[in-house]
Design an enzyme around this catalytic site. Structure first.
Site, PDB file in Angstrom:
ATOM      1  N   SER A  17      36.614  51.125  38.896  1.00 21.97           N
ATOM      2  CA  SER A  17      37.887  50.897  38.229  1.00 21.97           C
ATOM      3  C   SER A  17      37.683  50.864  36.730  1.00 21.97           C
ATOM      4  CB  SER A  17      38.497  49.563  38.674  1.00 21.97           C
ATOM      5  OG  SER A  17      39.641  49.241  37.907  1.00 21.97           O
TER       6      SER A  17
ATOM      7  N   TYR B  23      37.688  40.663  39.743  1.00 22.81           N
ATOM      8  CA  TYR B  23      37.858  42.091  40.024  1.00 22.81           C
ATOM      9  C   TYR B  23      37.067  42.923  39.010  1.00 22.81           C
ATOM     10  CZ  TYR B  23      40.182  46.548  41.020  1.00 22.81           C
ATOM     11  OH  TYR B  23      40.447  47.859  41.356  1.00 22.81           O
TER      12      TYR B  23
END
Length: 252
Positions: free
Chosen positions: A142, A155
């Protein structure tokens, strides 16, 4: 070579979003696919749809963060093919909170699924990947692994770790004919982000600061994953490809 004809692939988190788009892309390019998800209903419905269309696609209910789920994937690969050309570590989760609001359990869960599970699955499937001779692993990371995107520290931490894992395994396993790369998406229209994308005060700044001025479609991520899995990308390994509409190249 612009195909995946007869390639054997495992794709985790394969019934929704980027994972589902990747399954469809791989099948259209001639691959055989084992896809996994935690929902038995989702797996059965998607598998049925694909097999009715004549695809060689096999669904497997598996939680990659649990030992039993990992063993189920290894067992299925051994039983069906006993070799593996492509592994796409796509399964992931996020819990969006301020740093001080996370419980230890929530932090552990995000890191276990996003970072530890890809490492363990790659290790467990290593013998089958080595047997291929020209295998590839693609980790779905990501932009949050390299930039603060206001999406929660665990995350970002997990995705940054996944990128470093990609580099380490690429160097270590190159001698075994295994390439390892990561693909880092920016905001993409998926079930994981649909709620967030509906919040105007969150999405407007994203669109404003993204040079291409829009969010991505899952198929645009799948296209890059497919390229990294092809022999056309045979000299690319240890890289993190940002598929981000240009967000990583601008500071304002």
């Amino acid at each position: 070579m612009w195909n995946l004809k007869d390639k054997k692939a495992v794709i985790t988190g394969g019934t929704k979003g980027i994972g589902k788009a990747t399954v469809l892309e791989f099948l259209s390019l001639g691959a055989e696919v084992i896809f996994t998800a935690r929902s038995e209903e989702d797996v059965k419905v998607f598998e049925s749809e694909l097999q009715k269309e004549g695809h060689k696609a096999y669904g497997l209910v598996s939680d990659v963060s649990e030992k039993a789920g990992m063993e189920a994937i290894v067992s299925e690969v051994k039983k069906r093919w006993n070799t593996l050309d492509i592994l796409v570590n796509n399964a992931g989760i996020n819990i969006r909170k301020a740093a001080l609001d996370y419980s230890e359990e929530e932090i552990s869960k995000v890191i276990a699924i996003n970072m530890t599970a890809p490492f363990e699955l790659s290790r467990n499937l290593y013998p089958f990947l080595k047997k291929s001779g020209k295998a590839t692993i693609v980790n779905v990371a990501s932009v949050s692994g390299s930039l603060d995107t206001n999406t929660g520290s665990p995350y970002g931490m997990s995705k940054a770790g996944l990128v470093m894992q990609t580099k380490n395994l690429a160097a270590e396993w190159a001698k075994d004919g295994i390439r390892v790369n990561a693909m880092s998406p920016w905001f993409t229209q998926t079930p994981l982000t649909e709620g967030l994308l509906e919040i105007k005060e969150r999405i407007d700044p994203v669109l404003k600061h993204t040079p291409l001025g829009r969010v991505a479609q899952a198929s645009e991520m799948a296209n890059v994953i497919a390229f990294l899995a092809m022999e056309k990308s045979s000299y690319i390994t240890g890289q993190n490809i940002s598929v981000d509409g240009g967000i990583s190249i601008t500071a304002i």
